[in-house]
Design a protein around this motif. Structure first.
Motif, PDB file in Angstrom:
ATOM      1  N   GLN A  72     -44.687 -30.429 -12.361  1.00 43.63           N
ATOM      2  CA  GLN A  72     -43.702 -29.934 -11.389  1.00 43.63           C
ATOM      3  C   GLN A  72     -42.548 -30.918 -11.228  1.00 43.63           C
ATOM      4  OE1 GLN A  72     -46.127 -29.295  -7.850  1.00 43.63           O
ATOM      5  NE2 GLN A  72     -45.988 -27.096  -8.129  1.00 43.63           N
ATOM      6  N   LEU A  73     -42.883 -32.211 -11.211  1.00 41.93           N
ATOM      7  CA  LEU A  73     -41.855 -33.234 -11.021  1.00 41.93           C
ATOM      8  C   LEU A  73     -40.847 -33.216 -12.163  1.00 41.93           C
ATOM      9  CD1 LEU A  73     -40.807 -35.685  -9.411  1.00 41.93           C
ATOM     10  CD2 LEU A  73     -42.332 -37.119 -10.780  1.00 41.93           C
ATOM     11  N   VAL A  74     -41.318 -33.041 -13.385  1.00 46.27           N
ATOM     12  CA  VAL A  74     -40.420 -32.983 -14.539  1.00 46.27           C
ATOM     13  C   VAL A  74     -39.441 -31.820 -14.398  1.00 46.27           C
ATOM     14  CG1 VAL A  74     -40.332 -32.603 -17.030  1.00 46.27           C
ATOM     15  CG2 VAL A  74     -42.041 -34.148 -16.068  1.00 46.27           C
ATOM     16  N   ARG A  75     -39.880 -30.753 -13.782  1.00 47.61           N
ATOM     17  CA  ARG A  75     -39.006 -29.594 -13.558  1.00 47.61           C
ATOM     18  C   ARG A  75     -38.138 -29.749 -12.312  1.00 47.61           C
ATOM     19  NH1 ARG A  75     -43.960 -27.064 -14.772  1.00 47.61           N
ATOM     20  NH2 ARG A  75     -44.216 -26.463 -12.581  1.00 47.61           N
ATOM     21  N   GLY A  76     -38.246 -30.894 -11.645  1.00 45.82           N
ATOM     22  CA  GLY A  76     -37.439 -31.146 -10.457  1.00 45.82           C
ATOM     23  C   GLY A  76     -38.033 -30.612  -9.177  1.00 45.82           C
ATOM     24  N   ASP A  77     -39.326 -30.326  -9.175  1.00 51.43           N
ATOM     25  CA  ASP A  77     -40.000 -29.773  -8.004  1.00 51.43           C
ATOM     26  C   ASP A  77     -41.041 -30.768  -7.519  1.00 51.43           C
ATOM     27  OD1 ASP A  77     -41.138 -28.253  -6.038  1.00 51.43           O
ATOM     28  OD2 ASP A  77     -42.100 -26.814  -7.401  1.00 51.43           O
ATOM     29  N   LEU A  78     -40.872 -31.266  -6.292  1.00 49.94           N
ATOM     30  CA  LEU A  78     -41.834 -32.204  -5.708  1.00 49.94           C
ATOM     31  C   LEU A  78     -42.980 -31.504  -4.991  1.00 49.94           C
ATOM     32  CD1 LEU A  78     -39.462 -34.965  -4.274  1.00 49.94           C
ATOM     33  CD2 LEU A  78     -40.992 -35.158  -6.230  1.00 49.94           C
ATOM     34  N   GLY A  79     -42.983 -30.190  -5.014  1.00 49.09           N
ATOM     35  CA  GLY A  79     -44.056 -29.453  -4.372  1.00 49.09           C
ATOM     36  C   GLY A  79     -43.723 -29.056  -2.936  1.00 49.09           C
ATOM     37  N   THR A  80     -44.734 -28.544  -2.249  1.00 48.53           N
ATOM     38  CA  THR A  80     -44.591 -28.071  -0.871  1.00 48.53           C
ATOM     39  C   THR A  80     -45.460 -28.915   0.049  1.00 48.53           C
ATOM     40  OG1 THR A  80     -44.214 -25.809  -1.635  1.00 48.53           O
ATOM     41  CG2 THR A  80     -44.820 -26.091   0.678  1.00 48.53           C
ATOM     42  N   SER A  81     -44.903 -29.320   1.174  1.00 48.01           N
ATOM     43  CA  SER A  81     -45.644 -30.121   2.143  1.00 48.01           C
ATOM     44  C   SER A  81     -46.736 -29.278   2.788  1.00 48.01           C
ATOM     45  CB  SER A  81     -44.688 -30.658   3.224  1.00 48.01           C
ATOM     46  OG  SER A  81     -45.413 -31.211   4.302  1.00 48.01           O
ATOM     47  N   GLN A  82     -47.946 -29.799   2.823  1.00 47.82           N
ATOM     48  CA  GLN A  82     -49.048 -29.088   3.443  1.00 47.82           C
ATOM     49  C   GLN A  82     -48.925 -29.066   4.961  1.00 47.82           C
ATOM     50  OE1 GLN A  82     -52.527 -31.130   2.034  1.00 47.82           O
ATOM     51  NE2 GLN A  82     -52.051 -30.785  -0.128  1.00 47.82           N
ATOM     52  N   VAL A  83     -48.353 -30.110   5.532  1.00 46.85           N
ATOM     53  CA  VAL A  83     -48.243 -30.218   6.991  1.00 46.85           C
ATOM     54  C   VAL A  83     -47.083 -29.395   7.519  1.00 46.85           C
ATOM     55  CG1 VAL A  83     -47.807 -31.803   8.908  1.00 46.85           C
ATOM     56  CG2 VAL A  83     -49.320 -32.489   7.039  1.00 46.85           C
ATOM     57  N   PHE A  84     -45.913 -29.539   6.898  1.00 48.52           N
ATOM     58  CA  PHE A  84     -44.703 -28.891   7.411  1.00 48.52           C
ATOM     59  C   PHE A  84     -44.460 -27.514   6.803  1.00 48.52           C
ATOM     60  CE2 PHE A  84     -44.076 -33.479   7.813  1.00 48.52           C
ATOM     61  CZ  PHE A  84     -43.732 -33.585   9.152  1.00 48.52           C
ATOM     62  N   GLY A  85     -45.155 -27.174   5.705  1.00 49.81           N
ATOM     63  CA  GLY A  85     -44.992 -25.864   5.091  1.00 49.81           C
ATOM     64  C   GLY A  85     -43.620 -25.640   4.487  1.00 49.81           C
ATOM     65  N   GLU A  86     -42.929 -26.715   4.130  1.00 50.64           N
ATOM     66  CA  GLU A  86     -41.599 -26.629   3.536  1.00 50.64           C
ATOM     67  C   GLU A  86     -41.579 -27.436   2.240  1.00 50.64           C
ATOM     68  OE1 GLU A  86     -38.790 -28.114   6.317  1.00 50.64           O
ATOM     69  OE2 GLU A  86     -39.373 -26.736   7.915  1.00 50.64           O
ATOM     70  N   PRO A  87     -40.591 -27.188   1.372  1.00 53.82           N
ATOM     71  CA  PRO A  87     -40.479 -28.022   0.172  1.00 53.82           C
ATOM     72  C   PRO A  87     -40.359 -29.498   0.535  1.00 53.82           C
ATOM     73  CG  PRO A  87     -39.093 -26.086  -0.034  1.00 53.82           C
ATOM     74  CD  PRO A  87     -39.622 -26.082   1.376  1.00 53.82           C
ATOM     75  N   VAL A  88     -41.022 -30.333  -0.236  1.00 53.52           N
ATOM     76  CA  VAL A  88     -41.022 -31.769   0.038  1.00 53.52           C
ATOM     77  C   VAL A  88     -39.595 -32.314   0.056  1.00 53.52           C
ATOM     78  CG1 VAL A  88     -41.673 -34.017  -0.916  1.00 53.52           C
ATOM     79  CG2 VAL A  88     -43.347 -32.162  -0.834  1.00 53.52           C
ATOM     80  N   VAL A  89     -38.748 -31.829  -0.838  1.00 53.67           N
ATOM     81  CA  VAL A  89     -37.357 -32.301  -0.896  1.00 53.67           C
ATOM     82  C   VAL A  89     -36.653 -32.033   0.423  1.00 53.67           C
ATOM     83  CG1 VAL A  89     -35.122 -31.976  -2.012  1.00 53.67           C
ATOM     84  CG2 VAL A  89     -37.199 -32.038  -3.398  1.00 53.67           C
ATOM     85  N   ASP A  90     -36.874 -30.851   1.008  1.00 53.93           N
ATOM     86  CA  ASP A  90     -36.224 -30.510   2.275  1.00 53.93           C
ATOM     87  C   ASP A  90     -36.740 -31.377   3.418  1.00 53.93           C
ATOM     88  OD1 ASP A  90     -34.852 -28.574   0.886  1.00 53.93           O
ATOM     89  OD2 ASP A  90     -36.142 -26.915   1.548  1.00 53.93           O
ATOM     90  N   VAL A  91     -38.054 -31.629   3.438  1.00 53.80           N
ATOM     91  CA  VAL A  91     -38.631 -32.460   4.499  1.00 53.80           C
ATOM     92  C   VAL A  91     -38.071 -33.874   4.423  1.00 53.80           C
ATOM     93  CG1 VAL A  91     -40.753 -33.440   5.441  1.00 53.80           C
ATOM     94  CG2 VAL A  91     -40.736 -31.090   4.591  1.00 53.80           C
ATOM     95  N   ILE A  92     -38.028 -34.444   3.206  1.00 58.54           N
ATOM     96  CA  ILE A  92     -37.518 -35.805   3.044  1.00 58.54           C
ATOM     97  C   ILE A  92     -36.043 -35.871   3.424  1.00 58.54           C
ATOM     98  CG2 ILE A  92     -36.990 -37.597   1.351  1.00 58.54           C
ATOM     99  CD1 ILE A  92     -39.541 -36.860  -0.109  1.00 58.54           C
TER     100      ILE A  92
END
Length: 322
Positions: A72-92
């Motif tokens: 996923q990281l190679v494709r530019g996707d850090l995944g979804t936060s389990q706690v916040f339910g949002e994409p990790v990029v958006d949370v950071i």
């Protein structure tokens, strides 16, 4: 150091951080499912636990989970936060935007105060200002960030009631209704906490640089020409001591971020540091992996900027090899 060499070092650093973080999370004694569910753990059955594990891939072997995350990281996707339910990029991005003002103010305060006080301590070597400032620096260097924060919180927020007890804005206020003055009021104490802890290394390093420059031959010659200590410090010492102090200050970005994790917990400041603590306690692996990579990148950039700034301020200095 060439650009390709720096990029290769950055790539190797990020790989090492990713592998190390994942290994530590895998070895954690915290049950990720119980951490995810929270207080309602007793109310879920075996089937629901299996569904949660399948949803987040917790039933897969660790190596397979890491491979899926890396893909996923190679494709530019850090995944979804389990706690916040949002994409990790958006949370950071959202949490770092809140922490940025805190980090910048604390970084500037610690750098300016440390440099100025270090010049004073070095210029008054052996006298009472030097002894007082050295004692101050060594005491703060050994004091935990959270202890400093709790002490300031008790004095200025609880006893004197000059500053807010928590948060980045008044409780219940909508983001569009919060004024700049209110934001600064809530920012003041957490920033002072971080800056006070960061003053010590810059102060002590600048003090030593000042002592060395004042003992040099060209300063002795200037003294023989009648130049007094204030002028020597201002015109001859400050520039020589500024290069190492700036490099040290840029290199302290990692310590500043680490201190922000504790300071934001003490002041309930909703920034990246508090998100890191929440993710660790709830075993939010995607978010923790993303934060680890992001902070490693910030530290690397801080060190690189420190090297560049040092060469600009002190052109005669050789490049520091890290």
């Amino acid at each position: 150091m060439g650009l390709l060499t720096r990029l290769a070092r950055l790539a190797s650093l990020l790989v090492a951080v990713a592998v190390g973080t994942f290994v530590l999370l895998t070895a954690s004694p915290i049950d990720p499912i119980e951490a995810y569910v929270g207080a309602d753990t007793a109310s879920i059955g075996a089937e629901q636990r299996e569904q949660i594990a399948e949803r987040w891939g917790l039933d897969d072997p660790p190596l397979e989970r890491f491979g899926a995350w890396a893909g996923q990281l190679v494709r530019g996707d850090l995944g979804t936060s389990q706690v916040f339910g949002e994409p990790v990029v958006d949370v950071i991005a959202d949490r770092f935007a809140t922490s940025l003002a805190l980090l910048v103010v604390a970084w500037l305060l610690s750098g300016v105060l440390g440099f100025v006080l270090g010049l004073v301590a070095g210029a008054t070597r052996g006298r009472w200002p030097d002894r007082a400032l050295s004692w101050f620096a060594y005491t703060l260097a050994s004091a935990p960030t959270f202890w400093i924060g709790l002490l300031l919180l008790y004095v200025f927020s609880v006893s004197l009631q000059w500053t807010p007890v928590c948060c980045a804005a008044p409780i219940g206020a909508l983001p569009g209704e919060v004024t700049l003055l209110e934001r600064l009021h809530h920012l003041l104490l957490p920033a002072v906490t971080l800056s006070v802890v960061g003053v010590s290394p810059v102060l002590l390093h600048t003090r030593q640089s000042t002592i060395e420059v004042l003992a040099s031959d060209h300063v002795a010659f200037a003294r023989s020409q009648g130049e007094r200590t204030p002028g020597l410090v201002l015109h001859r010492v400050a520039r020589n001591a500024a290069g190492p102090a700036l490099m040290l200050q840029f290199a302290s970005v990692g310590e500043l971020i680490g201190g922000a994790v504790l300071a934001e917990q003490v002041f309930t400041y909703p920034g990246l540091g508090q998100a890191t603590t929440t993710a660790a306690l709830r075993q939010d692996v995607p978010l923790l992996m993303g934060i680890a990579l992001f902070t490693a990148l910030l530290v690397f950039l801080g060190n690189a900027l420190g090297d560049v700034t040092h060469r600009v301020v002190a052109p005669q200095a050789k490049e520091v090899v890290r």
